[in-house]
Write a protein that holds these residues in place. Structure first.
Motif, PDB file in Angstrom:
ATOM      1  N   VAL A 124     -63.062 -22.243  25.528  1.00  0.00           N
ATOM      2  CA  VAL A 124     -61.901 -22.594  24.598  1.00  0.00           C
ATOM      3  C   VAL A 124     -62.235 -21.282  23.679  1.00  0.00           C
ATOM      4  CG1 VAL A 124     -61.851 -23.511  22.980  1.00  0.00           C
ATOM      5  CG2 VAL A 124     -62.527 -25.028  24.966  1.00  0.00           C
ATOM      6  N   LEU A 125     -60.935 -20.665  23.261  1.00  0.00           N
ATOM      7  CA  LEU A 125     -60.890 -19.457  22.960  1.00  0.00           C
ATOM      8  C   LEU A 125     -59.786 -19.911  21.387  1.00  0.00           C
ATOM      9  CD1 LEU A 125     -60.557 -16.550  25.279  1.00  0.00           C
ATOM     10  CD2 LEU A 125     -62.021 -17.450  23.910  1.00  0.00           C
ATOM     11  N   GLU A 126     -60.116 -19.306  20.742  1.00  0.00           N
ATOM     12  CA  GLU A 126     -58.845 -18.834  19.425  1.00  0.00           C
ATOM     13  C   GLU A 126     -57.874 -17.252  19.859  1.00  0.00           C
ATOM     14  OE1 GLU A 126     -57.772 -20.867  16.786  1.00  0.00           O
ATOM     15  OE2 GLU A 126     -58.846 -22.109  17.669  1.00  0.00           O
ATOM     16  N   VAL A 127     -56.780 -17.634  19.919  1.00  0.00           N
ATOM     17  CA  VAL A 127     -56.088 -16.223  20.519  1.00  0.00           C
ATOM     18  C   VAL A 127     -55.073 -15.876  19.540  1.00  0.00           C
ATOM     19  CG1 VAL A 127     -54.348 -14.807  22.183  1.00  0.00           C
ATOM     20  CG2 VAL A 127     -56.291 -17.007  22.582  1.00  0.00           C
ATOM     21  N   ASP A 128     -55.021 -14.302  19.013  1.00  0.00           N
ATOM     22  CA  ASP A 128     -54.607 -13.708  18.381  1.00  0.00           C
ATOM     23  C   ASP A 128     -53.559 -13.229  19.270  1.00  0.00           C
ATOM     24  OD1 ASP A 128     -56.455 -13.508  15.726  1.00  0.00           O
ATOM     25  OD2 ASP A 128     -57.709 -12.286  16.127  1.00  0.00           O
ATOM     26  N   GLY A 129     -52.510 -14.374  18.977  1.00  0.00           N
ATOM     27  CA  GLY A 129     -51.295 -13.408  19.752  1.00  0.00           C
ATOM     28  C   GLY A 129     -50.908 -14.821  20.524  1.00  0.00           C
ATOM     29  N   ALA A 130     -49.016 -14.403  20.943  1.00  0.00           N
ATOM     30  CA  ALA A 130     -48.559 -15.631  21.106  1.00  0.00           C
ATOM     31  C   ALA A 130     -47.937 -15.450  22.559  1.00  0.00           C
ATOM     32  CB  ALA A 130     -47.075 -16.097  20.435  1.00  0.00           C
ATOM     33  N   CYS A 131     -48.436 -14.802  23.659  1.00  0.00           N
ATOM     34  CA  CYS A 131     -48.552 -14.034  24.918  1.00  0.00           C
ATOM     35  C   CYS A 131     -49.002 -14.563  25.530  1.00  0.00           C
ATOM     36  CB  CYS A 131     -47.376 -12.982  24.883  1.00  0.00           C
ATOM     37  SG  CYS A 131     -47.821 -11.381  24.460  1.00  0.00           S
ATOM     38  N   VAL A 132     -49.287 -14.211  27.186  1.00  0.00           N
ATOM     39  CA  VAL A 132     -50.496 -14.429  28.223  1.00  0.00           C
ATOM     40  C   VAL A 132     -51.333 -13.519  28.109  1.00  0.00           C
ATOM     41  CG1 VAL A 132     -50.946 -14.268  30.245  1.00  0.00           C
ATOM     42  CG2 VAL A 132     -49.344 -16.101  29.478  1.00  0.00           C
ATOM     43  N   ALA A 133     -50.408 -11.662  27.499  1.00  0.00           N
ATOM     44  CA  ALA A 133     -51.224 -10.609  27.711  1.00  0.00           C
ATOM     45  C   ALA A 133     -52.576 -10.312  26.670  1.00  0.00           C
ATOM     46  CB  ALA A 133     -49.704  -9.703  27.445  1.00  0.00           C
ATOM     47  N   ASP A 134     -51.808 -11.549  25.491  1.00  0.00           N
ATOM     48  CA  ASP A 134     -52.745 -11.464  24.008  1.00  0.00           C
ATOM     49  C   ASP A 134     -54.168 -12.285  24.753  1.00  0.00           C
ATOM     50  OD1 ASP A 134     -51.516 -10.370  22.094  1.00  0.00           O
ATOM     51  OD2 ASP A 134     -50.060 -12.103  22.087  1.00  0.00           O
ATOM     52  N   LEU A 135     -53.713 -13.244  25.736  1.00  0.00           N
ATOM     53  CA  LEU A 135     -55.142 -14.088  26.504  1.00  0.00           C
ATOM     54  C   LEU A 135     -55.725 -13.537  26.716  1.00  0.00           C
ATOM     55  CD1 LEU A 135     -56.165 -16.962  26.576  1.00  0.00           C
ATOM     56  CD2 LEU A 135     -54.436 -17.450  28.677  1.00  0.00           C
ATOM     57  N   ARG A 136     -55.425 -12.343  27.953  1.00  0.00           N
ATOM     58  CA  ARG A 136     -55.775 -12.085  29.010  1.00  0.00           C
ATOM     59  C   ARG A 136     -56.603 -10.825  27.634  1.00  0.00           C
ATOM     60  NH1 ARG A 136     -54.582 -10.556  33.992  1.00  0.00           N
ATOM     61  NH2 ARG A 136     -52.534 -11.482  34.038  1.00  0.00           N
ATOM     62  N   ARG A 137     -56.397 -10.061  26.796  1.00  0.00           N
ATOM     63  CA  ARG A 137     -57.284  -9.191  26.333  1.00  0.00           C
ATOM     64  C   ARG A 137     -58.415 -10.423  25.519  1.00  0.00           C
ATOM     65  NH1 ARG A 137     -52.517  -6.921  25.163  1.00  0.00           N
ATOM     66  NH2 ARG A 137     -51.809  -8.371  23.502  1.00  0.00           N
ATOM     67  N   ALA A 138     -57.777 -11.351  25.257  1.00  0.00           N
ATOM     68  CA  ALA A 138     -59.287 -12.414  24.277  1.00  0.00           C
ATOM     69  C   ALA A 138     -59.971 -12.587  25.378  1.00  0.00           C
ATOM     70  CB  ALA A 138     -58.455 -13.893  23.855  1.00  0.00           C
ATOM     71  N   VAL A 139     -59.387 -13.005  26.301  1.00  0.00           N
ATOM     72  CA  VAL A 139     -60.385 -13.689  28.261  1.00  0.00           C
ATOM     73  C   VAL A 139     -61.350 -12.497  28.475  1.00  0.00           C
ATOM     74  CG1 VAL A 139     -60.787 -14.043  30.432  1.00  0.00           C
ATOM     75  CG2 VAL A 139     -58.873 -15.076  28.563  1.00  0.00           C
ATOM     76  N   ALA A 140     -61.204 -11.074  28.359  1.00  0.00           N
ATOM     77  CA  ALA A 140     -61.767 -10.104  28.750  1.00  0.00           C
ATOM     78  C   ALA A 140     -62.605  -9.582  27.786  1.00  0.00           C
ATOM     79  CB  ALA A 140     -60.865  -8.541  28.660  1.00  0.00           C
ATOM     80  N   THR A 141     -62.522  -9.379  26.248  1.00  0.00           N
ATOM     81  CA  THR A 141     -62.897  -9.384  25.016  1.00  0.00           C
ATOM     82  C   THR A 141     -64.940 -10.565  25.218  1.00  0.00           C
ATOM     83  OG1 THR A 141     -61.836  -8.267  23.448  1.00  0.00           O
ATOM     84  CG2 THR A 141     -63.613  -9.741  22.324  1.00  0.00           C
ATOM     85  N   HIS A 142     -64.147 -11.562  25.507  1.00  0.00           N
ATOM     86  CA  HIS A 142     -65.017 -12.561  25.729  1.00  0.00           C
ATOM     87  C   HIS A 142     -65.953 -12.850  26.541  1.00  0.00           C
ATOM     88  CE1 HIS A 142     -67.299 -16.333  25.118  1.00  0.00           C
ATOM     89  NE2 HIS A 142     -66.394 -17.199  26.853  1.00  0.00           N
ATOM     90  N   ALA A 143     -65.081 -12.699  28.542  1.00  0.00           N
ATOM     91  CA  ALA A 143     -65.824 -11.131  29.261  1.00  0.00           C
ATOM     92  C   ALA A 143     -67.147 -10.378  28.619  1.00  0.00           C
ATOM     93  CB  ALA A 143     -65.125 -11.472  30.497  1.00  0.00           C
ATOM     94  N   ALA A 144     -66.878  -9.612  28.210  1.00  0.00           N
ATOM     95  CA  ALA A 144     -67.471  -8.149  28.061  1.00  0.00           C
ATOM     96  C   ALA A 144     -69.005  -8.704  27.120  1.00  0.00           C
ATOM     97  CB  ALA A 144     -66.910  -6.939  27.254  1.00  0.00           C
ATOM     98  N   ALA A 145     -68.644  -9.366  26.245  1.00  0.00           N
ATOM     99  CA  ALA A 145     -69.759 -10.121  25.470  1.00  0.00           C
ATOM    100  C   ALA A 145     -70.756 -10.996  26.438  1.00  0.00           C
ATOM    101  CB  ALA A 145     -69.263 -10.294  24.875  1.00  0.00           C
ATOM    102  N   ASN A 146     -69.992 -12.369  27.338  1.00  0.00           N
ATOM    103  CA  ASN A 146     -71.070 -13.193  27.784  1.00  0.00           C
ATOM    104  C   ASN A 146     -70.874 -13.082  29.640  1.00  0.00           C
ATOM    105  OD1 ASN A 146     -71.040 -14.712  24.928  1.00  0.00           O
ATOM    106  ND2 ASN A 146     -68.826 -14.230  24.985  1.00  0.00           N
ATOM    107  N   TRP A 147     -69.552 -12.488  29.567  1.00  0.00           N
ATOM    108  CA  TRP A 147     -70.180 -13.053  31.283  1.00  0.00           C
ATOM    109  C   TRP A 147     -70.799 -11.594  32.189  1.00  0.00           C
ATOM    110  CZ3 TRP A 147     -64.607 -14.537  31.974  1.00  0.00           C
ATOM    111  CH2 TRP A 147     -64.049 -15.666  31.490  1.00  0.00           C
ATOM    112  N   PRO A 148     -72.188 -10.833  32.091  1.00  0.00           N
ATOM    113  CA  PRO A 148     -72.490  -9.797  32.777  1.00  0.00           C
ATOM    114  C   PRO A 148     -72.346  -9.464  34.339  1.00  0.00           C
ATOM    115  CG  PRO A 148     -74.237 -10.870  32.275  1.00  0.00           C
ATOM    116  CD  PRO A 148     -73.185 -11.991  31.701  1.00  0.00           C
ATOM    117  N   GLY A 149     -72.309 -10.923  34.823  1.00  0.00           N
ATOM    118  CA  GLY A 149     -72.167 -10.346  36.626  1.00  0.00           C
ATOM    119  C   GLY A 149     -70.402 -10.351  37.310  1.00  0.00           C
ATOM    120  N   ILE A 150     -69.137 -10.265  36.197  1.00  0.00           N
ATOM    121  CA  ILE A 150     -67.862 -10.236  36.448  1.00  0.00           C
ATOM    122  C   ILE A 150     -67.777  -9.035  36.020  1.00  0.00           C
ATOM    123  CG2 ILE A 150     -65.802 -11.871  35.859  1.00  0.00           C
ATOM    124  CD1 ILE A 150     -68.044 -13.364  37.270  1.00  0.00           C
TER     125      ILE A 150
END
Length: 85
Positions: free
Chosen positions: A21-47
Motif C-alpha cells: 500500500v502506497l500513497e502516490v503523489d500524482g495521478a498516472c501509472v508513471a507516478d506509481l512506478r516512481r513510488a514503487v521504485a523509491t519504496h523498493a530501493a529502501a526496502n527490497w534489497p534483493g530486487i
C-alpha cells in the motif's frame, strides 16, 4: 492517492501478504512506478532496480500504460516479466 498493489512473480513475498500500500503523489501509472521504485530501493534489497522498469501495472480488467490514469478505486497489480519455453 492511496494505491493497493498485489504483487506477483519475483515480487511475491517481498511484502507481508504479497501486497503493498502506497500513497502516490500524482495521478498516472508513471507516478506509481516512481513510488514503487523509491519504496523498493529502501526496502527490497534483493530486487534489481531494472526489474521494476519492465513490470506491467494492471487493474483487475486491463493492463495500463505509464501515461494512463490510476484507477479511482486504487486497486492494482504489478506484473513482472515472465518467460517460458
Amino acid at each position: 492517492m492511496r494505491i493497493e498493489l498485489e504483487l506477483f512473480g519475483a515480487l511475491r513475498g517481498v511484502e507481508p501478504h504479497d501486497r503493498l500500500v502506497l500513497e502516490v503523489d500524482g495521478a498516472c501509472v508513471a507516478d506509481l512506478r516512481r513510488a514503487v521504485a523509491t519504496h523498493a530501493a529502501a526496502n527490497w534489497p534483493g530486487i534489481a532496480p531494472g526489474l521494476l522498469q519492465r513490470c506491467a501495472f494492471a487493474t483487475p480488467t486491463q493492463v495500463l500504460r505509464d501515461a494512463e490514469p490510476l484507477p479511482p478505486d486504487g486497486r492494482m497489480a504489478i506484473l513482472p516479466p515472465v518467460s517460458g519455453g
